[in-house]
Enzyme design. Structure first.
Site, PDB file in Angstrom:
ATOM      1  N   LYS A 191       1.227  -1.562   0.589  1.00  0.00           N
ATOM      2  CA  LYS A 191       0.158  -0.646   0.261  1.00  0.00           C
ATOM      3  C   LYS A 191       1.287   1.104   0.069  1.00  0.00           C
ATOM      4  O   LYS A 191       1.989   1.532   0.334  1.00  0.00           O
ATOM      5  CB  LYS A 191      -0.686  -0.236   1.427  1.00  0.00           C
ATOM      6  CG  LYS A 191      -2.349   1.126   1.801  1.00  0.00           C
ATOM      7  CD  LYS A 191      -3.052   0.866   2.878  1.00  0.00           C
ATOM      8  CE  LYS A 191      -3.444   2.338   3.102  1.00  0.00           C
ATOM      9  NZ  LYS A 191      -2.781   3.436   3.165  1.00  0.00           N
ATOM     10  N   LYS A 220       7.602   1.315   1.679  1.00  0.00           N
ATOM     11  CA  LYS A 220       8.248   0.094   0.501  1.00  0.00           C
ATOM     12  C   LYS A 220       9.482   0.848   0.669  1.00  0.00           C
ATOM     13  O   LYS A 220      10.209  -0.064   0.500  1.00  0.00           O
ATOM     14  CB  LYS A 220       7.304   0.189  -0.518  1.00  0.00           C
ATOM     15  CG  LYS A 220       6.533  -0.233  -0.263  1.00  0.00           C
ATOM     16  CD  LYS A 220       5.542  -0.381  -1.691  1.00  0.00           C
ATOM     17  CE  LYS A 220       4.521   1.076  -2.114  1.00  0.00           C
ATOM     18  NZ  LYS A 220       4.546   1.179  -1.690  1.00  0.00           N
ATOM     19  N   LYS A 250       6.595   8.699  -8.629  1.00  0.00           N
ATOM     20  CA  LYS A 250       7.264   9.986  -7.693  1.00  0.00           C
ATOM     21  C   LYS A 250       8.511  10.123  -7.357  1.00  0.00           C
ATOM     22  O   LYS A 250       9.580  11.001  -7.064  1.00  0.00           O
ATOM     23  CB  LYS A 250       6.402   9.948  -6.061  1.00  0.00           C
ATOM     24  CG  LYS A 250       5.021  10.309  -6.246  1.00  0.00           C
ATOM     25  CD  LYS A 250       4.687  10.346  -4.037  1.00  0.00           C
ATOM     26  CE  LYS A 250       4.818   8.466  -3.763  1.00  0.00           C
ATOM     27  NZ  LYS A 250       4.056   7.723  -4.277  1.00  0.00           N
ATOM     28  N   ASP A 274       0.137   0.946  -4.834  1.00  0.00           N
ATOM     29  CA  ASP A 274      -0.892  -0.468  -5.215  1.00  0.00           C
ATOM     30  C   ASP A 274      -1.317  -0.754  -6.730  1.00  0.00           C
ATOM     31  O   ASP A 274      -0.176  -0.028  -7.268  1.00  0.00           O
ATOM     32  CB  ASP A 274      -2.157   0.165  -4.797  1.00  0.00           C
ATOM     33  CG  ASP A 274      -3.296  -0.836  -4.722  1.00  0.00           C
ATOM     34  OD1 ASP A 274      -2.872  -2.292  -4.903  1.00  0.00           O
ATOM     35  OD2 ASP A 274      -3.966  -1.141  -3.772  1.00  0.00           O
TER      36      ASP A 274
END
Lengths: 283, 452
Positions: A9, A14, A40, A133
């Site tokens: 998520k 991460k 990003k 996701d």
């Protein structure tokens, strides 16, 4: 070469896990490349002393603007080496509000492949840090096209992160049938409710048919390292947290499990499972 | 006959894996191109991969555009434009043609650019000051629906973008809403017949939506007193918009188009009634009927021996609904299957009304595809099918003696357009039936199959 993809998520950590894992693997003597697969392009900041590195798709866009194509891209302009010696790549994405980011990630990966980036730098382990996701088919392309072979899901005790992990497992189930990709395990990045997480996440992993690999506690040391723009094994090498990431790296290198997961298709069942565990924990 | 009708609305059919759902219709992108290319002295820019441009070329041929007047362009999108968006290449292409001597450039977006969020409206607005012609963006991704939906999308954009509302009404005038949704392969002749009749009745045609229409006519549409829709498949939305926005009354609404004796007489009478020229309408009817009967008397069409033969009609609603009466009254056959490409509620109501007034009770399929047609033909087992080459293949192995190819004929070249509307139209249709009947006699194989 091991090709490891980290999914989970958005905001679950991460990039933090990926960067610290890359650093720990590098410390073990592996040649590591971390590929940020998020428009990003902030996956590699911790390894690059808090800086943003130029992204593959930025370079691609620049070449297109001057009438050239992806063959004009030079590896030197898209692969960077961190001060610690880890190779860093950011796929980047199109300009906000236009284009297809999922397809963009795949294009960036294809450019790396075409330019033989992995063999040029003798990479042992490639770590793909994939956007929050699997929001559309585009983000499953790294799995479909065989870039991500071992998939690790990051989640915490928060229901939405479990929900996202389950959804990603559904995508893996769909895609794993056609290639070598498989779910390799679940990593818990704690949100603080450790007792519940210790009870629920291993059970959830078992339900998906995959190993529970590592528990990463919520820690001020990790947060301080993030702020300092350095991985834990470099910033606080003697800390308990550094040891956790070394253990994670070791576990991943030793883990040869790749399964087609058995996700929960009924949201009500997932909620029931979550609530039952929550009630037991409160008692 | 005598059985309860089996009504199948679109979407209610089986989703069985054995069902092949080959469509009869092309996508919305094609419909939009068909409409945009009907405006003369313009160009069309397909913001699409080059494969989609095939649909523009197809529309170009269907509209009988003159390549000396109408140009088609394409941005030829590739994966780079999917990743980064194609707005840059669109802007560059428009700038490259900014000096073209045209009145409008229609920019049509296909599926790819709409999925990745290209803002063709924004690009056109930004570039409008740089170019000498009108930029008309039409968001017509193929996935928006069938070609009928594309026609409606394009008409909606064209009307909202181009029509001026500060014009005076012209008494006794009409705007023809003639979308290219007519499955008569030589449909411009239908339009020509309508224009000829209107001319004789003294009704001024302000504009045609769209076939060789100058942009000035489109701008002037609001001056029309009435609108006349020449399709049962598309264009109703445009007629409704004209009515709601400019007070343009739709005439001949709810009447089948003028194919066959009764339909033509009814349609002309309605027109005569509205414009208070009933006498002229009656004259046209009398002359036309005399001409048809005299011609038949001299030519002796033998197909009249198909009296009470079970027949099927597989067509669009524009041709298909009026054909029901033609097949029943002129051909004296018995329609036992009516399968229409369209499934609009208005089509449903119109057909139901026709069947009721004719006392018919056939199997009816709305929104048919090739699979549904084949299944229906297997079930009904007609002797004659009014359809296209597709039905000739779909009826293989069935005891269908004749397939009268009246719609969308493939591999058939015609230099001269032939109408189905009006009295010459009746003769044209009779000719199709007669030739199919004759071919049955000439072909040894087909004669055997037909058990003659």
């Amino acid at each position: 070469m091991r090709q490891i993809a980290i999914y989970g998520k958005g905001g679950i950590g991460k990039s933090t896990i990926s960067s610290n894992l890359s650093a720990a693997l590098h410390e073990m003597g592996h040649t590591v490349m971390q590929v940020g697969c998020d428009p990003k392009r902030d996956s590699t900041r911790i390894l690059a002393e808090g800086k943003f590195i130029p992204a593959v798709l930025e370079e691609h866009r620049e070449q297109l603007r001057i009438g050239k194509d992806e063959y004009a891209i030079n590896l030197k302009n898209i692969v960077f080496k961190s001060p610690g010696g880890i190779y860093l790549v950011e796929a980047g994405g199109p300009e906000p509000g236009i284009g297809c980011a999922g397809r963009g990630v795949l294009t960036a990966l294809q450019i790396l492949k075409d330019l033989k980036a992995f063999s040029t730098y003798n990479i042992d382990v490639a770590i793909y840090d994939v956007l929050g996701d699997v929001v559309c088919g585009g983000f499953s392309m790294p799995i479909r096209e065989g870039f991500a072979e071992e998939i690790y899901l990051i989640c915490s005790g928060g229901f939405m992160s479990i929900y996202a992990a389950n959804n990603i497992a559904r995508a893996v189930q769909r895609l794993a049938k056609r290639g070598d990709a498989g779910l390799a395990g679940i990593i818990c990045n704690s949100n603080g409710d450790e007792a519940f997480e210790h009870a629920f996440i291993p059970a959830f992993a078992k339900r998906l048919g995959t190993p529970f690999v590592q528990f990463v506690p919520r820690s001020p040391v990790i947060q301080a390292c993030e702020l300092g723009g350095r991985p834990v094994v470099e910033y606080a090498p003697d800390s308990q947290e550094a040891e956790i990431f070394r253990n994670l790296a070791k576990a991943i290198i030793e883990n040869d499990s790749r399964v087609i997961p058995t996700p929960i298709n009924d949201l009500a069942e997932l909620e029931t499972m979550y609530r039952q565990c929550l009630v037991k924990d409160k008692k | 006959m005598g059985q309860e009708p089996i009504k199948e609305m679109a979407g209610s059919s089986t989703s069985s894996s054995e069902a092949c759902t080959d469509p009869y219709l092309r996508c919305a992108f094609n419909g939009a191109a068909l409409t945009a290319l009907g405006i003369s002295h313009s160009a069309l820019l397909a913001h699409s991969p080059q494969g989609c441009e095939y649909l523009v070329n197809n529309a170009f041929a269907s509209q009988e555009c003159d390549y000396m007047e109408t140009m088609t362009l394409c941005t030829k999108l590739c994966v780079d434009e999917i990743v980064h968006g194609g707005e840059d290449i669109l802007a560059r292409t428009i700038r490259e043609v900014k000096d073209l001597p045209i009145s409008a450039l229609f920019v049509l977006s296909a599926c790819g650019p709409e999925i990745v969020g290209d803002d063709i409206v924004g690009v056109c607005e930004a570039l409008q000051p740089e170019v000498k012609f009108r930029l008309v963006p039409i968001e017509s991704a193929g996935f928006r629906g069938s070609q009928y939906d594309g026609i409606d999308i394009a008409m909606d954009t064209i009307l909202k973008k181009l029509v001026k509302d500060d014009v005076e009404k012209i008494p006794g005038s009409v705007c023809l809403v003639a979308p290219h949704a007519n499955a008569n392969p030589t449909w411009p002749a239908d339009l020509a017949w309508v224009k000829q009749v209107l001319f004789r009745m003294g009704i001024k045609v302000v504009a045609t939506l769209t076939h060789r229409t100058p942009i000035a006519e489109i701008e002037n549409i609001a001056s029309a007193e009435t609108s006349l829709l020449l399709s049962h498949d598309a264009g109703q939305k445009a007629a409704d918009y004209l009515s709601a926005t400019f007070g343009i009354e739709q005439v001949c609404k709810g009447i089948p188009l003028p194919i066959g004796m009764t339909n033509t007489q009814r349609w002309l009478t309605a027109l005569g009634d509205r414009f208070d020229i009933l006498k002229t309408a009656e004259e046209i009817v009398a002359e036309g009927e005399r001409m048809v009967m005299a011609t038949c008397r001299r030519k002796w069409p033998m197909a009249r021996f198909m009296y009470r033969t079970p027949a099927a009609i597989v067509a669009d609603a524009t041709v298909g609904i009026p054909l029901v009466r033609f097949v029943t009254e002129e051909m004296e056959m018995t329609p036992e299957l009516v399968a229409l490409y369209t499934s609009h509620r208005s089509v449903w109501e119109l057909l139901e009304g026709e069947l009721k007034s004719l006392g018919l009770n056939p199997k009816v399929v709305y929104g048919t595809d090739v699979y549904k047609t084949r299944k229906s033909l297997q079930e009904v087992r007609p002797r004659v099918v009014f359809g296209s080459t597709i039905e000739r293949h779909a009826s293989e192995g069935l005891p269908v003696a004749y397939v009268v190819e009246v719609v969308r004929m493939m591999r058939q070249f015609r230099m001269i357009n032939r109408e189905y509307f009006g009295y010459t139209g009746i003769l044209n249709l009779l000719e199709c039936v007669q030739n199919e009947w004759v071919m049955g006699w000439r072909s040894k194989e087909r004669r055997y199959e037909a058990k003659w």
